[in-house]
Enzyme design. Structure first.
Site, PDB file in Angstrom:
ATOM      1  N   HIS A  64      59.703  74.354  28.612  1.00  0.00           N
ATOM      2  CA  HIS A  64      59.760  75.292  29.727  1.00  0.00           C
ATOM      3  C   HIS A  64      60.145  74.484  30.971  1.00  0.00           C
ATOM      4  CE1 HIS A  64      57.118  78.618  27.740  1.00  0.00           C
ATOM      5  NE2 HIS A  64      58.400  78.819  27.542  1.00  0.00           N
ATOM      6  N   ASP A  66      59.612  74.266  34.123  1.00  0.00           N
ATOM      7  CA  ASP A  66      58.725  73.657  35.115  1.00  0.00           C
ATOM      8  C   ASP A  66      58.108  72.356  34.598  1.00  0.00           C
ATOM      9  OD1 ASP A  66      57.466  75.517  33.352  1.00  0.00           O
ATOM     10  OD2 ASP A  66      55.657  75.518  34.557  1.00  0.00           O
ATOM     11  N   ASP A 212      51.023  73.269  28.597  1.00  0.00           N
ATOM     12  CA  ASP A 212      50.402  74.578  28.736  1.00  0.00           C
ATOM     13  C   ASP A 212      49.885  75.006  27.351  1.00  0.00           C
ATOM     14  OD1 ASP A 212      51.978  74.133  30.977  1.00  0.00           O
ATOM     15  OD2 ASP A 212      52.992  76.027  30.889  1.00  0.00           O
ATOM     16  N   HIS A 270      47.839  73.685  36.984  1.00  0.00           N
ATOM     17  CA  HIS A 270      48.811  74.676  36.512  1.00  0.00           C
ATOM     18  C   HIS A 270      48.388  76.095  36.905  1.00  0.00           C
ATOM     19  CE1 HIS A 270      51.647  76.736  33.736  1.00  0.00           C
ATOM     20  NE2 HIS A 270      52.351  75.647  33.906  1.00  0.00           N
TER      21      HIS A 270
END
Lengths: 317, 317
Positions: A64, A66, A212, A270
């Site tokens: 992802h 980010d 994440d 996050h």
């Protein structure tokens, strides 16, 4: 021995002026490891006066944006500024094509070797090892394949109490065995316990990086007993359905995981950009695990020699 | 009618804490055009409170990273924040593969349509046109194919002096012809000059963007007479050999080009990070072209209705 984690960015996907996207620098025994590399990481590295040519290993948790959009810029700058040393990338397989397509378009032929190691794994996997450190990847639970990283010191040689050398009349070979944490078995049947003969063992320092992910058993197992755990806490439990559907964790669950894994300290990050005051997340996590702190840009976490003690410093001041 | 250029970044390739890499926002008649998009552009857009969903057209001059590494992040954010409107990218062909490889890796299916238009050209080429504006690409001279961009207003309808309507007894059809800047040819052989009958014509506003390039004839031709020219001046003339070998321009040459092209104002940028005091570049360019300014982040250049007058504002204050 140095064992530090510095937060360079910890925002969630939607950009804000308050946060940089995710990136951290882990310094173990003066080896620099970069973990994730969101857009703007190279500027953060400069801001905190880190010599980025000292980074020889970069770990990317997942693809992802980010967590990796800043990588191509960092590598390009390393190249522009004359790097010739190899650099190893532990990342999902797709990253190689992403980088090579861009180097090709700009007709860039790197002056250094990029070594790609696939970080994807279904179980704990040793990714890096030197004399004093091991780094493992382990699977997490996100929308696309995502790897957590565990940094763990190798056991140091044990120190022998002098009085025991005399008492047992230990020879050099036997002392080496004991230093290597092995019992001595003598031909006469005597067993000398290495633990009995040694003293003051330093705590093994360790760090687990988990962003994440939805709450998962693999994190609980792999982060078990670490000195420091960085765990995402994108949402407050009032948005637990949103957390579930996006494969993220609430601050409630992050606190519970730290408690269950019996870690030394928890740092959460996050955060969704909707939380202007992030103390709502901190307070919730602390309900379950008192030793919790909020991440911030420029936060340095120093794992001290004292068992599981983590000192937090602010590099902005 | 609005015609403004805002500098979001103007650094050269090697990153510094003083500059962001290249990006500009051109606002013509309240249509927003982004020109180049170096790493961190989306943060600059937020910093200057620009509504980035208003940007429907992005122009990328070439595929060196300091001109496009921020694009994937900006597009991802537009997607995350719910964009559904089409967005047109005028860029070298290779960009499509670069973006698609990254969207594929993150399993992102954009909610809006990305339309790719190849900007590469060997001669002046019309890239965009609406009722009041034309945007052309033109070739420049760099290490890889690089396009300059020319924004130029379409001639507005001319205003007729009332006294001439009476004097010539103009009918409606004839007035339309004159407003469209066409002479009227009557059946009796009379010719009525549109210029004679009209007054107070506003100056056509225009802007040429030229980064990165060696000095070249194509820039001189395409920037001829523009209200505002942004031209790179990576090096001082004391490093003219370095400028030549890297296909960049010195501040001396940038000044000469502005003088020869008879532009209204010159803004120089894309300075090598070696120049701590950039006035050395400004002073050299001014030797040849007095109406020169240094770019800075947050600089807004407003092309006023007065012939070739450009007002410079500081959006940081």
């Amino acid at each position: 021995m140095t064992f530090e984690v510095q937060i360079l960015g910890y925002g969630a996907a939607a950009p804000t002026l308050r946060h940089m996207p995710t990136s951290q620098l882990v310094n173990v025994h003066d080896k620099m490891f970069l973990v994730d590399c969101g857009e703007g990481t190279q500027v953060q590295i400069r801001k905190y006066r880190i010599k980025f040519q000292k980074i020889d290993h970069i770990f990317i948790s997942h693809l992802h944006g980010d967590h990796f959009f800043g990588l191509i810029g960092l590598l390009s700058s390393m190249h522009l500024l004359g790097r010739t040393k190899d650099l190893t990338l532990f990342a999902p397989k797709g990253l190689q094509k992403i980088l090579e397509t861009q180097f090709e378009a700009s007709e860039t032929r790197l002056k250094f070797q990029l070594i790609y190691i696939d970080s994807k794994t279904n179980q704990r996997k040793l990714l890096f090892e030197d004399k004093t450190l091991e780094i493992y990847g382990f699977p997490m639970k996100h929308r696309i394949p995502t790897t957590g990283f565990l940094f763990i010191e190798k056991p140091r040689k044990a120190k022998i109490r002098k009085s025991f050398i005399k008492a047992y009349n230990l020879c050099i070979e036997e002392m080496v065995q004991i230093k290597n944490r092995k019992d001595v078995h003598r031909s006469n049947g005597d067993v000398i316990s290495w633990e009995e003969c040694t003293f003051d063992l330093e705590q093994i320092k360790s760090y687990a990086y988990c962003s994440d992910t939805a709450p998962c058993e693999s994190v609980r197992e792999n982060a078990k007993g670490v000195s420091l755990l960085y765990h995402e806490a994108t949402f407050h439990s009032s948005l637990k359905d949103r957390a579930k559907s996006t494969f993220h964790t609430t601050s409630e669950d992050a606190g519970k995981i730290a408690q269950e894994a019996e870690v030394g300290k928890l740092v959460i990050g996050h955060f969704s950009s909707r939380y202007i005051d992030e103390n709502i997340l901190l307070n919730e996590a602390r309900t379950y695990f008192d030793q919790t702190e909020l991440a911030f840009e420029g936060m340095k976490l120093v794992i001290t020699d004292k068992a599981n003690a983590v000192r937090s410093e602010d590099m902005n001041t």
